[in-house]
Motif scaffolding. Sequence first.
Motif, PDB file in Angstrom:
ATOM      1  N   LEU A   1      10.287   5.521  -2.539  1.00 29.42           N
ATOM      2  CA  LEU A   1       9.814   4.285  -1.919  1.00 29.42           C
ATOM      3  C   LEU A   1       8.753   4.556  -0.858  1.00 29.42           C
ATOM      4  N   LEU A   2       8.917   5.624  -0.091  1.00 29.41           N
ATOM      5  CA  LEU A   2       7.945   5.944   0.946  1.00 29.41           C
ATOM      6  C   LEU A   2       6.600   6.335   0.338  1.00 29.41           C
ATOM      7  N   VAL A   3       6.619   7.166  -0.693  1.00 34.57           N
ATOM      8  CA  VAL A   3       5.362   7.553  -1.348  1.00 34.57           C
ATOM      9  C   VAL A   3       4.694   6.327  -1.951  1.00 34.57           C
ATOM     10  N   SER A   4       5.474   5.466  -2.576  1.00 34.55           N
ATOM     11  CA  SER A   4       4.911   4.270  -3.202  1.00 34.55           C
ATOM     12  C   SER A   4       4.279   3.340  -2.174  1.00 34.55           C
ATOM     13  N   MET A   5       5.006   3.054  -1.097  1.00 33.52           N
ATOM     14  CA  MET A   5       4.483   2.146  -0.081  1.00 33.52           C
ATOM     15  C   MET A   5       3.256   2.715   0.614  1.00 33.52           C
ATOM     16  N   PHE A   6       3.308   3.986   0.983  1.00 37.95           N
ATOM     17  CA  PHE A   6       2.200   4.582   1.714  1.00 37.95           C
ATOM     18  C   PHE A   6       0.965   4.690   0.829  1.00 37.95           C
ATOM     19  N   SER A   7       1.143   5.045  -0.425  1.00 42.15           N
ATOM     20  CA  SER A   7       0.003   5.152  -1.339  1.00 42.15           C
ATOM     21  C   SER A   7      -0.624   3.796  -1.605  1.00 42.15           C
ATOM     22  N   LEU A   8       0.203   2.766  -1.739  1.00 42.23           N
ATOM     23  CA  LEU A   8      -0.349   1.429  -1.933  1.00 42.23           C
ATOM     24  C   LEU A   8      -1.103   0.952  -0.697  1.00 42.23           C
ATOM     25  N   CYS A   9      -0.598   1.280   0.491  1.00 47.01           N
ATOM     26  CA  CYS A   9      -1.308   0.896   1.715  1.00 47.01           C
ATOM     27  C   CYS A   9      -2.662   1.593   1.794  1.00 47.01           C
ATOM     28  N   VAL A  10      -2.704   2.872   1.449  1.00 44.29           N
ATOM     29  CA  VAL A  10      -3.976   3.600   1.475  1.00 44.29           C
ATOM     30  C   VAL A  10      -4.928   3.026   0.431  1.00 44.29           C
ATOM     31  N   GLY A  11      -4.423   2.736  -0.757  1.00 48.95           N
ATOM     32  CA  GLY A  11      -5.265   2.186  -1.812  1.00 48.95           C
ATOM     33  C   GLY A  11      -5.775   0.800  -1.494  1.00 48.95           C
ATOM     34  N   LEU A  12      -4.914  -0.051  -0.941  1.00 50.13           N
ATOM     35  CA  LEU A  12      -5.344  -1.403  -0.591  1.00 50.13           C
ATOM     36  C   LEU A  12      -6.306  -1.400   0.584  1.00 50.13           C
TER      37      LEU A  12
END
Length: 130
Positions: A12-23
Amino acid sequence: MNIGHKFGAGFLLVSMFSLCVGLNGFLQMDQDISIGGALIFAMYMSPFIFIYGICISWLISRKVKPVDPGKIGLYIALHGLGGLPFAVLSLSSQSSAAFLFAAGLGAFLAILFALIELGLIYITKKARIG
């Protein structure tokens, strides 16, 4: 302490952080990073979070049981200290600001990891999931 909680928190942490960086890159016009960039970022962050983060979390949970209400703060604080070595990734920049930023980011991600893990423990303890 279930190792499944640690893997779930890491995912969940990798998913959330990666989506924040991508967005963040997607919303700003002057950057080239996008959802594809977030996936590349996740590929580089996943091994670090899964190998280092889960091992540190496992070592902390061997000494401090987060299910005790009085030890939750200590559990979260130890995770924050465990995230400080993330600053090693910025040693090549020779900038003290980059070093401090990377250390703060590592501590933030480690604390977020601990909070997600505690949330997963709470949810599964109340038998709402699983």
